[in-house]
Design a protein around this motif. Structure first.
Motif, PDB file in Angstrom:
ATOM      1  N   VAL A  87       0.841  -1.192   0.000  1.00 11.23           N
ATOM      2  CA  VAL A  87       0.000   0.000   0.000  1.00 11.23           C
ATOM      3  C   VAL A  87       0.883   1.250   0.000  1.00 11.23           C
ATOM      4  O   VAL A  87       0.643   2.217  -0.723  1.00 11.23           O
ATOM      5  CB  VAL A  87      -0.925  -0.010   1.241  1.00 11.23           C
ATOM      6  CG1 VAL A  87      -1.645   1.314   1.396  1.00 11.23           C
ATOM      7  CG2 VAL A  87      -1.934  -1.147   1.121  1.00 11.23           C
ATOM      8  N   PHE A 147      -9.124  -3.486  -1.586  1.00  8.18           N
ATOM      9  CA  PHE A 147      -8.871  -3.984  -0.234  1.00  8.18           C
ATOM     10  C   PHE A 147      -9.051  -2.826   0.739  1.00  8.18           C
ATOM     11  O   PHE A 147      -8.892  -1.650   0.373  1.00  8.18           O
ATOM     12  CB  PHE A 147      -7.442  -4.507  -0.109  1.00  8.18           C
ATOM     13  CG  PHE A 147      -7.188  -5.795  -0.836  1.00  8.18           C
ATOM     14  CD1 PHE A 147      -8.057  -6.871  -0.695  1.00  8.18           C
ATOM     15  CD2 PHE A 147      -6.074  -5.951  -1.640  1.00  8.18           C
ATOM     16  CE1 PHE A 147      -7.808  -8.067  -1.358  1.00  8.18           C
ATOM     17  CE2 PHE A 147      -5.818  -7.139  -2.304  1.00  8.18           C
ATOM     18  CZ  PHE A 147      -6.694  -8.201  -2.168  1.00  8.18           C
ATOM     19  N   GLY A 148      -9.340  -3.172   1.995  1.00  9.84           N
ATOM     20  CA  GLY A 148      -9.656  -2.155   2.989  1.00  9.84           C
ATOM     21  C   GLY A 148      -8.570  -1.121   3.195  1.00  9.84           C
ATOM     22  O   GLY A 148      -8.842   0.080   3.244  1.00  9.84           O
ATOM     23  N   ASP A 149      -7.306  -1.563   3.304  1.00 10.65           N
ATOM     24  CA  ASP A 149      -6.300  -0.581   3.717  1.00 10.65           C
ATOM     25  C   ASP A 149      -5.853   0.357   2.600  1.00 10.65           C
ATOM     26  O   ASP A 149      -5.067   1.258   2.815  1.00 10.65           O
ATOM     27  CB  ASP A 149      -5.110  -1.207   4.445  1.00 10.65           C
ATOM     28  CG  ASP A 149      -4.558  -2.441   3.782  1.00 10.65           C
ATOM     29  OD1 ASP A 149      -5.072  -2.817   2.718  1.00 10.65           O
ATOM     30  OD2 ASP A 149      -3.610  -3.021   4.332  1.00 10.65           O
ATOM     31  N   ARG A 185      -7.970   4.554   2.549  1.00 12.35           N
ATOM     32  CA  ARG A 185      -7.659   5.840   3.177  1.00 12.35           C
ATOM     33  C   ARG A 185      -6.312   6.405   2.737  1.00 12.35           C
ATOM     34  O   ARG A 185      -5.859   7.403   3.266  1.00 12.35           O
ATOM     35  CB  ARG A 185      -7.696   5.697   4.703  1.00 12.35           C
ATOM     36  CG  ARG A 185      -9.112   5.611   5.257  1.00 12.35           C
ATOM     37  CD  ARG A 185      -9.142   5.901   6.738  1.00 12.35           C
ATOM     38  NE  ARG A 185      -8.643   7.212   7.024  1.00 12.35           N
ATOM     39  CZ  ARG A 185      -7.643   7.486   7.861  1.00 12.35           C
ATOM     40  NH1 ARG A 185      -7.035   6.509   8.484  1.00 12.35           N
ATOM     41  NH2 ARG A 185      -7.251   8.707   8.086  1.00 12.35           N
ATOM     42  N   THR A 187      -1.898  -0.658   7.494  1.00 12.11           N
ATOM     43  CA  THR A 187      -1.626  -1.461   8.684  1.00 12.11           C
ATOM     44  C   THR A 187      -0.209  -2.021   8.635  1.00 12.11           C
ATOM     45  O   THR A 187       0.304  -2.491   9.626  1.00 12.11           O
ATOM     46  CB  THR A 187      -2.593  -2.648   8.792  1.00 12.11           C
ATOM     47  OG1 THR A 187      -2.642  -3.290   7.523  1.00 12.11           O
ATOM     48  CG2 THR A 187      -3.976  -2.202   9.178  1.00 12.11           C
TER      49      THR A 187
END
Lengths: 350, 362
Positions: free
Chosen positions: B64, B89-91, B94, B348
Motif C-alpha cells: 500500500v 482492499f480495505g487498507d 484511506r 496497517t
C-alpha cells in the motif's frame, strides 16, 4: 440472545395485507395507527404508552436521574447472538448501568425505510419487548417515521433511557486513582467478529456469537454489596482499547494492562489473525471494564462470577500518568502503548 | 491458538534474546523487508529486547505504501466514474492521493466497495452485468496468484465488464535497489516469509552472492523474527552470506509452482515506480498480451499522472530505511493516521503507522 418467539405466526399485521412498510405507515393516517396499535402496542404494554398520549408522564424515582441516548444502525440487523431490537434496548440500558443507575424507562424511535419487510419489523419489535422484559425496563414512549426507499438502511432505532442513581453512588473517571485495579467482565471481541463474519462478502464461517447482553444486574450487584466502584465503562465501539484510553485520559492517569490476562476466545483470535484486526479494538456489546481499589478486587470478582460472568478477571492497574494513557505488557514481556484507534479497523491486504 | 500462540511464547523468546546477546560482538544493521514484520517488531517490542548493537532497519515491504500517488489518483479517477463499481482492499481506502482518497470518493457518491478477495470483485461483476467492475490489484507476490486467478475466472465466465488496475510489486528488485543505492548500510536481510511461500527463495540466492549479504527468509510471529535475527547475526558474525530459511512451516526453496504458474500466465514483469523511491526496473507486474483486455488503465484510458509528493513527507527515506519514522519532523504533528501525508502512516503495514500506534509518547 434468542427470544424464542415464533415471529411469523404471531405477527399482528397480516402479512398478506402489507408485506412491506410503505410511506403511508409513517404518514399519520390510519395505516400508521394500525401499525402502532396492532403491532407496537401488542408488545409494548407500559401503562403510560397505552394512554396514547403525546408523551409519557412519570413519577420521579428516589435519588438522582441518569439519562442517555443511543442510535442503532447495524448491518446485518439479525446477527448470530442477537438483532438490532435487543441491541437497541441493551445498548442504552448498559450506558445507564455504567453510571451506576438502575434503568427504568426507555423511549424508542424507529426510522423505517420504505419496503422494509413487515415480518422483520415484527421480529425486531418482539425482540425489543423481550429484552426490555428481561431487563425490567419499560418502553414508555415512541415514534415511527418512514423514509423513501434508498434513503435508509432498512431500519434505524434510537433509544433514550432514564435510570435512577441511588444516593451516595458516584461513579466516573474523576474517581480513578493510582493503585486502583482494572477488571474486565468477560472475554472480548465477540460482537464485532460475529458481525464481520456475516457481513456481505465475507465467506468466513466463524462460529462466534455476539456477546450482546444486559449489564445492569452486574453493576447493581456490585453496588448493592457496597463496593466502592470508582469507574465502569462498557466496551462497545472501539473495544477495550478505546474504553481504557477514554478512562485514562479523563482521569489523567496511565492504565497498565497485561496481554496474557485478557480473555479472548480462540475463534475470535483466529478471525482477528485472518483479518488483520487487533482484538483490543473489536466491539463488544455485553462487556465492561471496572476500576476499583485493590482491596475490593476479590469481592468484586466473586460477585461478577456469581452473576454468571465466569471469565471476569483482573487485567491491569492504574498508575500515575506516564508516557501514554494505556500501556500493555506484551505476551513476550516487553511494553508498548495501546493507542486510540484513528478510524475504523480496515482489513489488511496480506 | 494453534500455530500462532506457540510462536509468542515468552520463555522461548527470552532464550533467543539471551542467545542473541551472547553471539553479538559488534554493530550490525539488518533490514526486515516486510511491513508485517515491522509491525510485529514494534507491537511486541522486539527491537527493545535485542542487543543495542543490532539495529533493525524497516524496509519497503508495504504494498500500500509504495503505490505511487499518480496510480492512486488514477484509481480515484476511475472510481469516480458513475458506471463503475470500484473494488479495493480495505487498507487502500484511506491512502491519500494528491487531492483525496477512495473513502472520499465513496462519500461523494461513488460506488466504492471494500472486498476481501479479488474473487469477490469477479462475483460482483457477474452479478452486475450492466456495470463496469474494476478491482484495484495491490500487493506483493503473496496476493498476485489470487489476482491472476480472478482474471482467469472472469475470462472463463466471459465477463466483459470486469477489469483491474494492476499495481502489484515484486520484492527481489526492491532489495536490489536498496543494496545498490549509494551509501547503503544494510548488512543483512530478513526476507518476507509470505512472499517466499509463493515464490520460494531461489531469486534471492544471486542477490546474497552478488552483494555478500546474508538473507534469512523469516516469518511474522515474535519467535519467527527472533529466530530469523539469530540466524542472520550468526552468519554476519561468521562472515557468511547464504540464503537461509527460518520459515520452514510455510516456505520451500522452490515455492508454490502452481501459484507461480498462475502469475506468469496472466502477468509479466514491468518497470514500476515506487512511491517515495522512484522507478525500479522489473519490479511491477503488467498484463500479458492474452489478458490485456482486463487492463483497466487501457479500458478507461486514464494516463498515469505525474504528481508531486507532499514535500514534508520523507516516506522515501523511511521506505528505504535511511530514516526511522519518528525522525521525520512531520511525524505525529502534521502527519497522523487522521491526517496522513504519506501512505506509511495509513497502511496497517506502514512503518510510520506502527511507530505512531505502538511508540508515540504523549
Amino acid at each position: 440472545m434468542s427470544t424464542g418467539k415464533d415471529f411469523t405466526a404471531s405477527c399482528p399485521i397480516p402479512i398478506a395485507e402489507y408485506p412491506e412498510v410503505t410511506m403511508a405507515h409513517g404518514g399519520g393516517g390510519t395505516l400508521m395507527h394500525d401499525l402502532i396499535n396492532r403491532m407496537m402496542l401488542s408488545v409494548f404494554t407500559a401503562p403510560g404508552l397505552l394512554t396514547r398520549h403525546d408523551g409519557a408522564v412519570l413519577d420521579p424515582p428516589e435519588g438522582r436521574l441518569a439519562f442517555t441516548t443511543d442510535s442503532h444502525v447495524i448491518t446485518p440487523i439479525f446477527f448470530p447472538g442477537g438483532d438490532i431490537g435487543a441491541l437497541s434496548v441493551y445498548g442504552t440500558i448498559n450506558d445507564l448501568a455504567m453510571c451506576g443507575a438502575k434503568p427504568l424507562w426507555l423511549s424508542a424511535g424507529f426510522i423505517l425505510e420504505e419496503g422494509f419487510p413487515m415480518e422483520d419489523l415484527w421480529r425486531v419489535v418482539s425482540s425489543m419487548a423481550d429484552a426490555a422484559s428481561i431487563a425490567s425496563v419499560s418502553i414508555v414512549t415512541g415514534d415511527t417515521k418512514v423514509v423513501d426507499r434508498g434513503k435508509g438502511d432498512g431500519i434505524y432505532i434510537n433509544t433514550a433511557g432514564i435510570g435512577a442513581v441511588p444516593d451516595g453512588v458516584d461513579i466516573g473517571p474523576h474517581r480513578i486513582l493510582p493503585g486502583d485495579v482494572v477488571i474486565i467482565s468477560g472475554d472480548i471481541g465477540r460482537h464485532g467478529i460475529s458481525i464481520m463474519a456475516v457481513r456481505e462478502g465475507m465467506d468466513l464461517h466463524i462460529p462466534v456469537e455476539s456477546d450482546l447482553a444486559p449489564l445492569h444486574h452486574l453493576s447493581a450487584a456490585l453496588l448493592d454489596e457496597g463496593l466502592d466502584v470508582h469507574c465502569m465503562r462498557d466496551l462497545t465501539r472501539g473495544g477495550l482499547a478505546s474504553g481504557l484510553n477514554e478512562m485514562a485520559a479523563a482521569s489523567d492517569s496511565t492504565i497498565c494492562i497485561v496481554e496474557d490476562l485478557i480473555p479472548i476466545r480462540e475463534e475470535v483470535l483466529g478471525a482477528c489473525e485472518i483479518l488483520g484486526f487487533d482484538p483490543l479494538y473489536v466491539a463488544n456489546e455485553g462487556r465492561f471494564a471496572l476500576v476499583l481499589p485493590e482491596d475490593q478486587v476479590e469481592r468484586a470478582l466473586a460477585i461478577l462470577r456469581e452473576q454468571g460472568s465466569a471469565q471476569a478477571c483482573r487485567i491491569g492497574s492504574v498508575r500515575p500518568l506516564n508516557s501514554a494513557p494505556v500501556i500493555m505488557r506484551s505476551a513476550i514481556g516487553s511494553e508498548r502503548i495501546v493507542d486510540m484507534l484513528s478510524g475504523e479497523q480496515l482489513p489488511r491486504i496480506c | 491458538m494453534k500455530y500462532v500462540s506457540e510462536y509468542r511464547n515468552r520463555e522461548a523468546a527470552e532464550r533467543y534474546v539471551e542467545e542473541l546477546h551472547k553471539i553479538t560482538t559488534r554493530n550490525w544493521n539488518i533490514m526486515e523487508v516486510c511491513g508485517g514484520q515491522t509491525h510485529s517488531i514494534l507491537k511486541y517490542g522486539i527491537d527493545r529486547l535485542i542487543p543495542d548493537a543490532v539495529e533493525l532497519i524497516h524496509g519497503p515491504g508495504c504494498p500500500v505504501c509504495v503505490t505511487p500517488v499518480g496510480l492512486i489518483d488514477k484509481a480515484i479517477s476511475i472510481a469516480s466514474d458513475d458506471s463503475v463499481i470500484f473494488c479495493s482492499f480495505g487498507d487502500m481506502m484511506r491512502v491519500p492521493g494528491s487531492q483525496r482518497d477512495l473513502l472520499s470518493v465513496k462519500a461523494a457518491g461513488g460506488d466504492v466497495r471494500m472486498v476481501y478477495s479479488p474473487l469477490d470483485a469477479v462475483r460482483i461483476a457477474n452479478e452486475n452485468p450492466e456495470r463496469e467492475v474494476v478491482f484495484f490489484a495491490v500487493g506483493f507476490e503473496t496476493t498476485a496468484p489470487v489476482t491472476a486467478a480472478a482474471v482467469l475466472r472472469a475470462d472463463a465466465l466471459g465477463l466483459s465488464n470486469f477489469s483491474m488496475l494492476a499495481a502489484h510489486v515484486l520484492v527481489p528488485p526492491a532489495i536490489e535497489a536498496v543494496l545498490s543505492s549509494p551509501g547503503c548500510r544494510i548488512q543483512g536481510f530478513l526476507a518476507a516469509g509470505h512472499v517466499c511461500s509463493v515464490m520460494g527463495y531461489t531469486e534471492y540466492e544471486p542477490l546474497a552472492e552478488k552483494y555478500k549479504v546474508p538473507i534469512v527468509v523469516t516469518g511474522f510471529e515474535p519467535l519467527d523474527i527472533l529466530e530469523g535475527l539469530h540466524m542472520c547475526v550468526t552468519q554476519l558474525e561468521k562472515g557468511t552470506y547464504r540464503v537461509e530459511n527460518q520459515y520452514h512451516r510455510s516456505v520451500t526453496r522452490g515455492g508454490n509452482q502452481d501459484a507461480v504458474a498462475l502469475i506468469n500466465r496472466v502477468f509479466r514483469p514491468s518497470d514500476r515506480k515506487w512511491r517515495g523511491i522512484g522507478e525500479i526496473p522489473g519490479s511491477g507486474l503488467e498484463f500479458t498480451e492474452d489478458y490485456s483486455s482486463f487492463d483497466a488503465s487501457v479500458r478507461f484510458g486514464v494516463e498515469e499522472m505525474s504528481v508531486e509528493e507532499p514535500s514534508e513527507c520523507i516516506s522515501g527515506l523511511v521506505l528505504t530505511g535511511e530514516r526511522k519514522p519518528d525522525q521525520c519532523p512531520a511525524f505525529g504533528e502534521a502527519c497522523t493516521p487522521q491526517h496522513p501525508l504519506g501512505a506509511p502512516m495509513v497502511s496497517t503495514e506502514g512503518a510510520c503507522a506502527a511507530y505512531f500506534r505502538y511508540r508515540r509518547t504523549t
